[in-house]
Scaffold this motif. Structure first.
Motif, PDB file in Angstrom:
ATOM      1  N   ALA A   1      40.402  38.091  36.531  1.00  0.00           N
ATOM      2  CA  ALA A   1      39.351  39.053  37.164  1.00  0.00           C
ATOM      3  C   ALA A   1      38.292  39.334  36.060  1.00  0.00           C
ATOM      4  O   ALA A   1      38.503  39.191  34.513  1.00  0.00           O
ATOM      5  CB  ALA A   1      40.033  40.105  37.656  1.00  0.00           C
ATOM      6  N   ASP A   2      37.280  40.156  36.167  1.00  0.00           N
ATOM      7  CA  ASP A   2      36.257  40.815  35.232  1.00  0.00           C
ATOM      8  C   ASP A   2      36.776  41.865  34.637  1.00  0.00           C
ATOM      9  O   ASP A   2      35.932  42.580  33.840  1.00  0.00           O
ATOM     10  CB  ASP A   2      34.961  40.860  35.861  1.00  0.00           C
ATOM     11  CG  ASP A   2      35.040  41.979  36.906  1.00  0.00           C
ATOM     12  OD1 ASP A   2      36.032  42.119  37.301  1.00  0.00           O
ATOM     13  OD2 ASP A   2      34.035  41.731  37.880  1.00  0.00           O
ATOM     14  N   ASP A   3      37.957  42.733  35.013  1.00  0.00           N
ATOM     15  CA  ASP A   3      38.585  43.641  34.301  1.00  0.00           C
ATOM     16  C   ASP A   3      39.890  43.874  34.398  1.00  0.00           C
ATOM     17  O   ASP A   3      40.747  43.196  35.167  1.00  0.00           O
ATOM     18  CB  ASP A   3      37.867  45.032  35.180  1.00  0.00           C
ATOM     19  CG  ASP A   3      37.712  46.364  34.074  1.00  0.00           C
ATOM     20  OD1 ASP A   3      38.320  46.212  33.177  1.00  0.00           O
ATOM     21  OD2 ASP A   3      37.177  47.270  34.524  1.00  0.00           O
TER      22      ASP A   3
ATOM     23  N   ASN B   1      39.331  50.985  41.520  1.00  0.00           N
ATOM     24  CA  ASN B   1      40.108  52.234  42.416  1.00  0.00           C
ATOM     25  C   ASN B   1      40.862  51.449  43.816  1.00  0.00           C
ATOM     26  O   ASN B   1      41.113  52.338  44.674  1.00  0.00           O
ATOM     27  CB  ASN B   1      38.864  53.091  42.836  1.00  0.00           C
ATOM     28  CG  ASN B   1      38.321  53.839  41.616  1.00  0.00           C
ATOM     29  OD1 ASN B   1      38.972  54.197  40.948  1.00  0.00           O
ATOM     30  ND2 ASN B   1      37.149  54.180  41.646  1.00  0.00           N
ATOM     31  N   ILE B   2      40.875  50.358  43.693  1.00  0.00           N
ATOM     32  CA  ILE B   2      41.337  49.445  44.628  1.00  0.00           C
ATOM     33  C   ILE B   2      42.948  49.123  44.288  1.00  0.00           C
ATOM     34  O   ILE B   2      43.151  48.976  43.154  1.00  0.00           O
ATOM     35  CB  ILE B   2      40.844  48.021  44.760  1.00  0.00           C
ATOM     36  CG1 ILE B   2      39.216  48.293  45.044  1.00  0.00           C
ATOM     37  CG2 ILE B   2      41.143  47.271  45.966  1.00  0.00           C
ATOM     38  CD1 ILE B   2      38.373  47.030  45.100  1.00  0.00           C
ATOM     39  N   SER B   3      43.606  49.341  45.391  1.00  0.00           N
ATOM     40  CA  SER B   3      45.307  48.936  45.288  1.00  0.00           C
ATOM     41  C   SER B   3      45.513  48.023  46.419  1.00  0.00           C
ATOM     42  O   SER B   3      45.207  48.213  47.565  1.00  0.00           O
ATOM     43  CB  SER B   3      46.174  50.258  45.303  1.00  0.00           C
ATOM     44  OG  SER B   3      47.372  49.924  45.374  1.00  0.00           O
TER      45      SER B   3
ATOM     46  N   ASP C   1      36.495  40.682  41.864  1.00  0.00           N
ATOM     47  CA  ASP C   1      35.334  41.187  41.421  1.00  0.00           C
ATOM     48  C   ASP C   1      35.276  42.443  42.068  1.00  0.00           C
ATOM     49  O   ASP C   1      36.271  43.057  42.583  1.00  0.00           O
ATOM     50  CB  ASP C   1      34.272  40.511  41.550  1.00  0.00           C
ATOM     51  CG  ASP C   1      34.280  39.989  43.178  1.00  0.00           C
ATOM     52  OD1 ASP C   1      34.634  40.813  44.034  1.00  0.00           O
ATOM     53  OD2 ASP C   1      33.377  38.918  43.437  1.00  0.00           O
ATOM     54  N   GLN C   2      34.009  43.234  42.056  1.00  0.00           N
ATOM     55  CA  GLN C   2      33.843  44.572  42.541  1.00  0.00           C
ATOM     56  C   GLN C   2      34.269  44.741  43.994  1.00  0.00           C
ATOM     57  O   GLN C   2      34.729  45.736  44.518  1.00  0.00           O
ATOM     58  CB  GLN C   2      32.426  44.927  42.298  1.00  0.00           C
ATOM     59  CG  GLN C   2      32.034  44.964  40.913  1.00  0.00           C
ATOM     60  CD  GLN C   2      32.867  46.205  40.085  1.00  0.00           C
ATOM     61  OE1 GLN C   2      33.354  47.004  40.555  1.00  0.00           O
ATOM     62  NE2 GLN C   2      32.902  45.755  38.700  1.00  0.00           N
TER      63      GLN C   2
END
Length: 740
Positions: A433-435, A483-485, A505-506
């Motif tokens: 992923a990007d983060d 902020n996603i789980s 991604d986002q």
């Protein structure tokens, strides 16, 4: 007694039926020689540069060089051919390899019988060499992928190997004995030196072939893979050359006629002696000096003396197979050990089946070093290093070599990746992923197995160990991304290694569970697989004959194995674009995951991480065991070859050479049995062989202590006795008329 009867018959004067019945005997004085029948003039043998070496041995030595190139070249790639062309297991490949080796050393008995009893050595070599060439041709056809299917390849391979075993084994006792026949009895020193040169030719052929044929297999690609057909075909051409060279020397050879069916005579003589002894067990019957003397009622004293000499040596051969059981594992177990080592030694990169080149190379160095340096030095120190003492020393050295091999094996195991055991799995996280992503196991007793967030494209070579409650178990992974789980469920099975691939991604995040390799590749090659993060399928050309296609949107390919090397410009193609990727070095035994990614600032590139680290231990660590085992071979094998010829009666040279080679066959059978039945770890198996050889060496040393070397006058003593008796009786004849 038969001896007395023979002398009495030679004393009698027999007359042709049509001769005059008055015979005048001339006086023969003690000083005068007996008249001898005229014989054809003896053919003078051509010599090499005025020496006592016959020119004919040059053809024999060159023939042996080419034949050994043929045999060892084919054998160098045989184990890997079984593994990767016929797709057999390691144990099956090892067993068939040693079964073939064993057959190659059983057939010398057949060749010896043909040579000594029927065809003679020269014609036996010619005829069986033709069989040898045919075997190479069929074996090469069995390595051509387009010739039939898997069953056809296996059948052709087995037929080819059988004919090769018949050819190489059949000529084996004949060539060395035929070379010894070229020398006169007074040139025993030159003959002994010939056997050293003969062994040099064997190892020169082996040296070149074990270096060249693995290159023909691996560096030359044909039919979409390793070129086993060429690796088997070139040794076949060398066997054709060996046959041609041997035939060119036909007019120079000293060809002794076959002695009759000597093997059958030997067995009949032994059987009659045993049965006659059993029939005459009464205490009233006088005992005889030797158990073979009970054959005197039927067989000549000369044959009995020769059989005595033969049986003394054969008895000494009983412990020898254990030495060959160790020596011949260089081509099987030691080669498999090399596949788990790193072949890069700085100035050269060895393939696993090329390291065997050390043995013939060291033999070429050790034979002159031992003959011209070590042995004379030992003699100057007042030590009588007899043939049997040399052979016993060779056994001790071979035992030491296997102790070293066991030490190397233990170290390899320590540096190798650990395999998951029962109810164990190894797991790692690959974050594409990007983060960064935080991973938690919701239903595992250690929920903080991954305490730190996993950064994007963070390389992790170590897997974390997890314990299962059953053979397979469901786990819920909680992924926290921004902020996603997200929770995902995956099933883990015991004794496996996994990578959890996270991508997102986002808009969201998801995961894919990927099963990793558990152990390094068996042949020491590198293994690679790809993850395609692009939205289009990608086709990659890894080498001239290896290509792979990876599906779009995180498609995952299967593993592909490649030769060790640098892959800086791998050609890739999508439906609308061609590009290249730099994969870098793919090292021995390593397994890699390569993600094809598109970075806006750098364009398309491959992100690489290791599933399994490269082989850590350098193949150079095998050098000590090869040095010691080669010294053992020179002291044992070269000495034994000359010892077998010197101790054999003239009519049984090939038979005793075949018996020597028969001990090699029995050694390979020992390895075959151990490979199929032993449940020991490889290092423990090496220790077992080492200890067994030490025990056998002790037994052999005791037997050798009581062995009395045969001398020509012991074997041919009766013949001299008869001749002297005739001469004595002719000294005092007087002139007289005899009327019958």
């Amino acid at each position: 007694m038969p001896e007395e009867r023979a002398i009495e018959e030679l004393d009698m004067n027999t007359f042709p039926t049509k001769e005059s019945k008055e015979t005048l005997f001339a006086l023969v004085s003690p000083e005068e020689e007996l008249p001898r029948p005229s014989s054809p003039p003896k053919k003078t043998a051509w010599k090499i540069c005025g020496s006592n070496y016959p020119l004919s041995i040059a053809f024999i030595v060159v023939n042996e060089f080419c034949e050994r190139f043929s045999y060892y070249g084919m054998k160098a790639v045989l184990t890997l051919y079984f593994l990767y062309f016929l797709h057999w297991s390691e144990d099956t490949s090892t067993s068939v390899y040693h079964a073939f080796s064993s057959l190659c050393y059983f057939t010398p008995l057949l060749g010896a019988v043909m040579a000594d009893s029927w065809l003679g050595k020269f014609r036996t070599i010619i005829y069986l060499s033709l069989v040898y060439v045919l075997g190479h041709l069929i074996k090469s056809l069995g390595a051509v992928p387009i010739v039939g299917g898997h069953l056809m390849h296996m059948v052709l391979s087995m037929i080819g190997l059988f004919l090769i075993a018949l050819g190489t084994g059949g000529i084996k006792p004949c060539v060395s004995a035929f070379g010894g026949d070229q020398f006169e009895e007074e040139h025993a020193k030159e003959r002994s030196r010939f056997f050293s040169v003969f062994y040099l030719a064997i190892n020169a052929g082996s040296l070149i072939s074990t270096f060249v044929t693995p290159m023909l297999r691996g560096d030359v690609q044909c039919f979409g893979g390793d070129c086993y057909a060429l690796a088997f075909g070139v040794p076949g051409m060398l066997m054709v050359l060996a046959l041609v060279v041997f035939a060119l020397g036909t007019k120079l050879y000293k060809k002794l006629p076959p002695e009759g069916n000597i093997v059958v005579k030997v067995f009949k003589c032994i059987w009659f002696a045993i049965s006659n002894r059993l029939k005459n067990r009464s205490s009233e019957i006088p005992k005889r000096e030797h158990w073979l003397d009970w054959a005197e009622e039927k067989y000549s004293k000369q044959l009995i003396l020769e059989v005595k000499a033969l049986t003394r040596v054969l008895f000494l051969y009983i412990p020898l197979p254990m030495f060959w059981a160790l020596l011949d594992q260089q081509g099987s177990r030691w080669t498999l050990q090399a596949t788990r080592m790193n072949g890069n030694v700085g100035f050269f990169v060895f393939q696993p089946d090329q390291i065997q080149v050390l043995n013939p190379l060291l033999v070429l160095i050790f034979i002159p070093t031992f003959d011209l340096g070590l042995y004379p030095l030992i003699k100057m120190c007042g030590i009588n290093l007899t043939s049997i003492r040399k052979m016993a020393t060779g056994m001790i050295l071979a035992s030491l070599a296997f102790a070293i091999a066991a030490t190397v094996e233990i170290k390899i195991n320590e540096l190798s990746p650990h395999k998951p055991g029962d109810k164990e799995v190894y797991l790692r996280i690959l974050n594409l992923a990007d983060d960064e992503v935080k991973v938690s196991l919701m239903d595992y007793h250690n929920s903080s197995l991954f305490p730190e967030p996993i950064k994007p494209f963070q390389k992790t070579t170590d897997h974390s160990k997890m314990l299962l409650t059953t053979e397979s178990q469901n786990f819920h992974f909680q992924l926290q991304y921004h902020n996603i789980s997200v929770t995902s469920e995956h099933i883990l099975e015991e004794k496996n290694r996994y990578s959890l691939v996270i991508h997102g991604d986002q808009s969201g995040v998801s995961s894919i569970l990927m099963k990793d390799m558990v152990t390094s590749t068996a042949n020491g090659m590198a293994a690679v697989r790809f993850i395609n993060t692009l939205d289009k399928d990608v086709n990659l050309t890894l080498s001239r004959d290896v290509s792979i296609s990876v599906g779009e949107d995180y498609g995952i390919s299967a593993y592909k194995t490649l030769e060790r090397g640098n892959y800086h410009h791998v050609q890739c193609r999508t439906e609308d674009k061609d590009f290249s990727l730099d994969l870098g070095l793919l090292d021995f035994g390593a397994a890699y995951v390569l993600a094809i990614i598109n970075r806006s600032d750098q364009g398309l590139q491959a992100w690489k991480t290791e599933d399994i680290s490269p082989n850590q231990m350098s193949i150079a660590w095998q050098l000590p065991q090869y040095v010691v085992v080669t010294a053992a071979e020179v002291m044992f094998s070269v000495t034994g070859l000359e010892f077998s010829y010197a101790q054999a009666p003239a009519s049984m040279k090939s038979v005793l050479q075949a018996a020597w080679l028969f001990t090699v066959a029995m050694g390979n059978i020992i390895v075959l049995i151990v490979a199929q039945t032993s449940a020991l770890a490889q290092w423990a198996e090496f220790i077992l062989f080492s200890c067994l050889l030490l025990i056998v060496c002790l037994i052999f040393s005791i037997m050798g202590y009581y062995y009395i070397p045969a001398k020509p006058e012991d074997i041919y003593g009766l013949e001299d006795t008869v001749l002297s008796h005739i001469k004595e009786n002719t000294k005092n004849l007087v002139t007289k008329k005899t009327k019958l």
